[in-house]
Design an enzyme around this catalytic site. Structure first.
Site, PDB file in Angstrom:
ATOM      1  N   LYS A 112      -1.900 -50.707-106.824  1.00  0.00           N
ATOM      2  CA  LYS A 112      -3.189 -51.388-106.899  1.00  0.00           C
ATOM      3  C   LYS A 112      -3.014 -52.897-107.047  1.00  0.00           C
ATOM      4  O   LYS A 112      -3.756 -53.679-106.454  1.00  0.00           O
ATOM      5  CB  LYS A 112      -4.029 -50.817-108.039  1.00  0.00           C
ATOM      6  CG  LYS A 112      -4.570 -49.437-107.701  1.00  0.00           C
ATOM      7  CD  LYS A 112      -5.355 -48.836-108.826  1.00  0.00           C
ATOM      8  CE  LYS A 112      -5.911 -47.478-108.419  1.00  0.00           C
ATOM      9  NZ  LYS A 112      -6.550 -46.786-109.518  1.00  0.00           N
ATOM     10  N   LYS A 192      -3.931 -44.524 -93.754  1.00  0.00           N
ATOM     11  CA  LYS A 192      -4.705 -43.667 -94.648  1.00  0.00           C
ATOM     12  C   LYS A 192      -6.088 -44.281 -94.858  1.00  0.00           C
ATOM     13  O   LYS A 192      -6.195 -45.482 -95.091  1.00  0.00           O
ATOM     14  CB  LYS A 192      -3.975 -43.564 -96.005  1.00  0.00           C
ATOM     15  CG  LYS A 192      -4.745 -42.766 -97.017  1.00  0.00           C
ATOM     16  CD  LYS A 192      -4.176 -42.898 -98.431  1.00  0.00           C
ATOM     17  CE  LYS A 192      -5.125 -42.229 -99.390  1.00  0.00           C
ATOM     18  NZ  LYS A 192      -5.321 -42.713-100.672  1.00  0.00           N
ATOM     19  N   LYS A 195     -10.866 -47.345 -99.185  1.00  0.00           N
ATOM     20  CA  LYS A 195     -11.780 -48.502 -99.210  1.00  0.00           C
ATOM     21  C   LYS A 195     -11.004 -49.799 -99.352  1.00  0.00           C
ATOM     22  O   LYS A 195     -11.459 -50.847 -98.918  1.00  0.00           O
ATOM     23  CB  LYS A 195     -12.860 -48.354-100.277  1.00  0.00           C
ATOM     24  CG  LYS A 195     -12.369 -48.183-101.674  1.00  0.00           C
ATOM     25  CD  LYS A 195     -13.561 -47.935-102.572  1.00  0.00           C
ATOM     26  CE  LYS A 195     -13.127 -47.385-103.907  1.00  0.00           C
ATOM     27  NZ  LYS A 195     -12.510 -46.044-103.849  1.00  0.00           N
TER      28      LYS A 195
HETATM   29  P1  ADP Z   1      -9.774 -44.991-102.051  1.00  0.00           P
HETATM   30  O1  ADP Z   1      -8.356 -44.913-101.514  1.00  0.00           O
HETATM   31  O2  ADP Z   1     -10.777 -45.175-100.968  1.00  0.00           O
HETATM   32  O3  ADP Z   1      -9.891 -46.044-103.131  1.00  0.00           O
HETATM   33  P2  ADP Z   1      -9.761 -43.127-104.225  1.00  0.00           P
HETATM   34  O4  ADP Z   1      -8.374 -43.506-104.572  1.00  0.00           O
HETATM   35  O5  ADP Z   1     -10.886 -43.554-105.123  1.00  0.00           O
HETATM   36  O6  ADP Z   1     -10.079 -43.596-102.735  1.00  0.00           O
HETATM   37  O7  ADP Z   1      -9.780 -41.555-104.066  1.00  0.00           O
HETATM   38  C1  ADP Z   1     -10.721 -40.665-104.606  1.00  0.00           C
HETATM   39  C2  ADP Z   1     -10.324 -39.240-104.219  1.00  0.00           C
HETATM   40  O8  ADP Z   1     -10.386 -39.058-102.801  1.00  0.00           O
HETATM   41  C3  ADP Z   1      -8.898 -38.893-104.641  1.00  0.00           C
HETATM   42  O9  ADP Z   1      -8.896 -37.583-105.176  1.00  0.00           O
HETATM   43  C4  ADP Z   1      -8.084 -38.912-103.364  1.00  0.00           C
HETATM   44  O10 ADP Z   1      -7.088 -37.920-103.369  1.00  0.00           O
HETATM   45  C5  ADP Z   1      -9.130 -38.617-102.281  1.00  0.00           C
HETATM   46  N1  ADP Z   1      -8.830 -39.408-101.064  1.00  0.00           N
HETATM   47  C6  ADP Z   1      -8.995 -40.750-100.923  1.00  0.00           C
HETATM   48  N2  ADP Z   1      -8.655 -41.168 -99.677  1.00  0.00           N
HETATM   49  C7  ADP Z   1      -8.247 -40.066 -99.015  1.00  0.00           C
HETATM   50  C8  ADP Z   1      -7.758 -39.830 -97.689  1.00  0.00           C
HETATM   51  N3  ADP Z   1      -7.658 -40.813 -96.805  1.00  0.00           N
HETATM   52  N4  ADP Z   1      -7.423 -38.572 -97.349  1.00  0.00           N
HETATM   53  C9  ADP Z   1      -7.549 -37.550 -98.239  1.00  0.00           C
HETATM   54  N5  ADP Z   1      -8.000 -37.697 -99.495  1.00  0.00           N
HETATM   55  C10 ADP Z   1      -8.350 -38.925 -99.907  1.00  0.00           C
END
Ligand code: ADP
Ligand code: TRP
Length: 326
Positions: A112, A192, A195
């Site tokens: 992060k 991947k 956001k």
């Molecule tokens: P971001 O990467 O958008 O910040 P988060 O880390 O807040 O998303 O993820 C929230 C949930 O969604 C987690 O449980 C994560 O495993 C799932 N998740 C996030 N992005 C993906 C993705 N591209 N594919 C599958 N699962 C995802």
């Protein structure tokens, strides 16, 4: 006895289809399988969102998203993390037993910070708060994506440490439960979907915004008339999430036959996404007009969650020697 299932999601921006297929869909399914507790991790989001109005808006958005997508407050306990102050209380107690070196091994903190988030103490000790989230309800199963594996291991470690230190089984050690049903969902740029990469297709995007996102999916430059390999195409990877087997086969045939361009595939994907979330979109609009009901859901969920958390915290306060005069 019914198992306690617990999971949370951060309200740090609009939710995207990676969140849906990677986490939310499983949460919604699992509400049928045990005593499920799901919460909006707004304390966690304070590690990256420092504008009150924004956090408030994001939190309400996630609540609406979950309810619209099928989370049923009759079947699970749905609440906001900040409605359970016992969580931060337990996090402090656990923090006093956590070696700095354990946090220093945290990969998610490093990731992060590398992505540009401020390296604050909240972000550094994020896994301790997450451990408290899980342990304060005596959770058995924690359905999360692969990326959360280390945090769950830290949680198990910390529960063991507290039990050992006070020589009593004060916290239940949850089972490792990593949901593997979906591989990583890819974003419009082929990385991947996240956001932080600004490559998402959001669940409740509509109209021009949705169209623009889908049309921006990166593809190679194979000419329209040439045959194409569906298995190496970003558009097809997303189509697979939304189409049933027959539709998938049909579209794959068109790829291989040639005369079918990426623009055609994107149009099919767009139609599939619209159709897949059509009911949820409608439901979300209805819920938005009925925020009193939505707040009632959170109030009820928060009450149930606090009651459960208190049964876990009470013996811990007593055993750790924390004084309370009320
Ligand atoms: P971001 O990467 O958008 O910040 P988060 O880390 O807040 O998303 O993820 C929230 C949930 O969604 C987690 O449980 C994560 O495993 C799932 N998740 C996030 N992005 C993906 C993705 N591209 N594919 C599958 N699962 C995802
Ligand atoms: N860290 C999780 C994520 O980014 C969110 C979360 C916070 C969580 N507390 C939790 C998940 C407790 C499961 C259990 O997705």
């Amino acid at each position: 006895m019914e198992k306690t299932i617990l999971s949370g999601i951060q309200p740090s921006g609009k939710l995207h289809i990676g969140n849906y297929f990677g986490a939310m869909r499983q949460h919604i399914r699992m509400q049928e399988e045990g005593d499920a507790f799901y919460f909006i991790a707004n304390y966690h989001s304070l590690t990256s969102v420092n504008e009150g109005k924004k956090l408030d808006r994001f939190t309400k958005d996630v609540v609406l998203d979950y309810l619209a997508l099928g989370l049923d407050p009759e079947k699970c306990t749905f609440f906001a993390q900040s409605d359970v102050p016992q969580t931060t209380e337990l996090a402090w107690i656990l923090g006093c037993l956590t070696p700095v070196s354990l946090m220093e091994k945290g990969v998610s903190y490093k990731d992060k910070v590398a992505q540009g988030l401020s390296p604050n103490i909240g972000l550094f000790t994020y896994p301790i708060l997450q451990a408290a989230d899980i342990l304060v309800y005596n959770s058995d199963l924690v359905p999360v994506g692969e990326d959360q594996k280390q945090n769950i291991e830290i949680c198990r470690d910390l529960a063991g440490k507290l039990n050992f230190t006070y020589n009593e089984e004060l916290l239940k050690i949850p089972e490792d439960y990593i949901v593997k049903s979906v591989a990583v969902v890819l974003g419009v740029d082929g990385r991947k979907m996240s956001k932080s990469y600004n490559n998402t297709i959001d669940i409740f995007d509509e109209g021009k915004t949705l169209k623009k996102r889908v049309m921006s999916i990166q593809t190679d430059s194979t000419p329209l008339e040439d045959p194409k390999d569906p298995e190496t195409c970003n558009v097809f990877a997303l189509i697979k999430l939304f189409a049933d087997e027959i539709e998938q086969k049909d579209i794959a045939e068109k790829y291989k036959a040639g005369g079918y361009g990426y623009g055609h595939a994107k149009k099919e994907l767009l139609a599939l996404i619209k159709d897949y979330f059509a009911d949820a979109r409608e439901k979300r609009k209805q819920l938005e007009k009925n925020m009193d009901y939505v707040f009632d859901v959170l109030r009820e969920g928060g009450k149930k969650a606090r009651e459960r958390a208190e049964t876990v915290m009470e013996p811990i306060r007593s055993k750790t020697g924390l004084f309370r005069s009320f």
